[in-house]
Design a protein around this motif. Structure first.
Motif, PDB file in Angstrom:
ATOM      1  N   PRO A  14      48.540  15.376  40.484  1.00  0.00           N
ATOM      2  CA  PRO A  14      48.507  16.521  41.404  1.00  0.00           C
ATOM      3  C   PRO A  14      48.832  17.842  40.701  1.00  0.00           C
ATOM      4  O   PRO A  14      49.491  17.862  39.660  1.00  0.00           O
ATOM      5  CB  PRO A  14      49.600  16.178  42.425  1.00  0.00           C
ATOM      6  N   GLU A  58      56.012  14.463  41.408  1.00  0.00           N
ATOM      7  CA  GLU A  58      55.307  13.444  42.193  1.00  0.00           C
ATOM      8  C   GLU A  58      56.280  12.546  42.946  1.00  0.00           C
ATOM      9  O   GLU A  58      56.140  12.324  44.143  1.00  0.00           O
ATOM     10  CB  GLU A  58      54.451  12.573  41.264  1.00  0.00           C
ATOM     11  N   TYR A  89      56.131  16.745  45.403  1.00  0.00           N
ATOM     12  CA  TYR A  89      54.811  17.381  45.529  1.00  0.00           C
ATOM     13  C   TYR A  89      53.805  16.368  45.009  1.00  0.00           C
ATOM     14  O   TYR A  89      53.744  16.094  43.805  1.00  0.00           O
ATOM     15  CB  TYR A  89      54.755  18.679  44.716  1.00  0.00           C
ATOM     16  N   HIS A  90      53.030  15.757  45.915  1.00  0.00           N
ATOM     17  CA  HIS A  90      52.128  14.679  45.509  1.00  0.00           C
ATOM     18  C   HIS A  90      50.803  14.781  46.256  1.00  0.00           C
ATOM     19  O   HIS A  90      50.577  15.721  47.039  1.00  0.00           O
ATOM     20  CB  HIS A  90      52.784  13.318  45.751  1.00  0.00           C
ATOM     21  N   ASN A  91      49.935  13.804  46.012  1.00  0.00           N
ATOM     22  CA  ASN A  91      48.581  13.850  46.582  1.00  0.00           C
ATOM     23  C   ASN A  91      48.567  13.915  48.105  1.00  0.00           C
ATOM     24  O   ASN A  91      47.649  14.484  48.702  1.00  0.00           O
ATOM     25  CB  ASN A  91      47.787  12.614  46.134  1.00  0.00           C
ATOM     26  N   LYS A 115      45.609  22.174  43.322  1.00  0.00           N
ATOM     27  CA  LYS A 115      45.673  23.020  44.510  1.00  0.00           C
ATOM     28  C   LYS A 115      46.772  24.069  44.384  1.00  0.00           C
ATOM     29  O   LYS A 115      46.587  25.233  44.790  1.00  0.00           O
ATOM     30  CB  LYS A 115      45.935  22.149  45.755  1.00  0.00           C
ATOM     31  N   LEU A 116      47.901  23.706  43.804  1.00  0.00           N
ATOM     32  CA  LEU A 116      49.006  24.648  43.646  1.00  0.00           C
ATOM     33  C   LEU A 116      48.629  25.772  42.683  1.00  0.00           C
ATOM     34  O   LEU A 116      48.903  26.947  42.953  1.00  0.00           O
ATOM     35  CB  LEU A 116      50.255  23.927  43.145  1.00  0.00           C
ATOM     36  N   ALA A 158      51.522  23.242  48.898  1.00  0.00           N
ATOM     37  CA  ALA A 158      51.140  24.304  47.960  1.00  0.00           C
ATOM     38  C   ALA A 158      51.431  25.688  48.533  1.00  0.00           C
ATOM     39  O   ALA A 158      51.969  26.567  47.844  1.00  0.00           O
ATOM     40  CB  ALA A 158      49.666  24.174  47.592  1.00  0.00           C
ATOM     41  N   GLU A 193      49.903  17.676  49.162  1.00  0.00           N
ATOM     42  CA  GLU A 193      49.489  18.772  48.288  1.00  0.00           C
ATOM     43  C   GLU A 193      48.956  19.979  49.056  1.00  0.00           C
ATOM     44  O   GLU A 193      49.293  21.137  48.751  1.00  0.00           O
ATOM     45  CB  GLU A 193      48.439  18.277  47.282  1.00  0.00           C
TER      46      GLU A 193
END
Length: 278
Positions: free
Chosen positions: A99, A42, A63-65, A102-103, A72, A68
């Motif tokens: 988060p 994050e 990798y955060h909101n 999605k990934l 991803a 994302e």
């Protein structure tokens, strides 16, 4: 059935990290964080503290909101090139109010193996010390807007399981006021700064916690006792009439009483129409 083998294929590792005390991390988690090609997190500033503490030099990337959706797909392409990667959150387990969904979705869609390296969890740690009855329902964060938050609470009103929420210090007072309004003055428990130097535990009624919470800071877990069935002395039609007197429309009153008595809403509606037509 779509089965994915972990043999000789790149993997996405979902790695649990400490929720406060840096010693709360497994040997396996440390090994994986050293062995993967890249770690996604994050906030690189927060995660770099952990990596420096354990002398881990694996490249770190955010990798955060807010990135994302686009990130991803890029991560999936990177894994497809033959790289094992790890996803961590600022604290605790990825995806749990953090988060990562999605990934994982993109990885599974692209036939990429996903596995977890379990770690500390704030809500399970809090429940262990809460003295609240099992089972529990972990809800995460309630909506910030009052009307949306109270609608969520209304849907949880007759849930018998203990209700577990995450909450930020600046929103705690508003959330407790909504809980008191919708769920009533129930037993509650608040854990603050779990595993950290200033860890605190509160065992109070919601109304009492409201008086105590004005200056509380830090990460918080809030647990509310589930709905306890009360002995119903009035008949179902009288209960509907009482709800209507309180300002609810007939349909809303019927829905409320059906939930209160744990009976079918449609059947109660039919019975009430028949009762009113007499």
């Amino acid at each position: 059935m779509n089965k994915k083998s972990f043999t000789n294929s790149p993997i996405l590792y979902l790695v649990g990290t400490p929720i406060g005390n840096l010693e709360d991390i497994s040997l396996r988690a440390l090994r994986i964080l050293k062995e993967v090609s890249k770690i996604y997190c994050e906030d690189t500033r927060t995660s770099s503290v952990l990596l420096r503490h354990y002398d881990i030099s694996t490249p770190l990337e955010s990798y955060h909101n807010f990135n994302e959706e686009t990130k991803a797909k890029a991560i999936v392409d990177y894994i497809k090139d033959g790289h094992n990667v790890a996803l961590i959150s600022d604290a605790g387990n990825p995806i749990i109010s953090d988060p990562g969904f999605k990934l994982v979705e993109e990885c599974l869609t692209n036939d990429i193996a996903v596995t977890t390296i379990p770690g500390p969890s704030a809500f399970t740690s809090a429940f262990m010390t809460s003295n609240m009855p099992f089972p529990f329902l972990f809800y995460g964060f309630l909506k910030p807007k009052q009307t949306e938050r109270e609608k969520e609470l209304q849907e949880l009103k007759y849930q018998k399981a203990s209700l577990i929420f995450y909450e930020a210090p600046h929103r705690l007072k508003d959330t407790l006021e909504s809980i008191l309004k919708v769920l009533g003055d129930r037993d509650c428990y608040l854990a603050r700064e779990l595993t950290k130097k200033f860890e605190e535990h509160y065992y109070l009624k919601v109304s009492s916690l409201l008086k105590e919470c004005t200056n509380l800071k830090g990460e918080m877990v809030l647990i509310i006792k589930g709905y306890q069935e009360e002995k119903i002395t009035a008949d179902k039609f009288s209960l509907i009439e009482e709800q209507i007197k309180l300002g609810l429309k007939a349909n809303a009153a019927i829905k409320e009483v059906a939930a209160m008595l744990n009976i079918d809403k449609k059947e109660l509606y039919k019975d009430y129409i028949a009762y009113k037509s007499k």
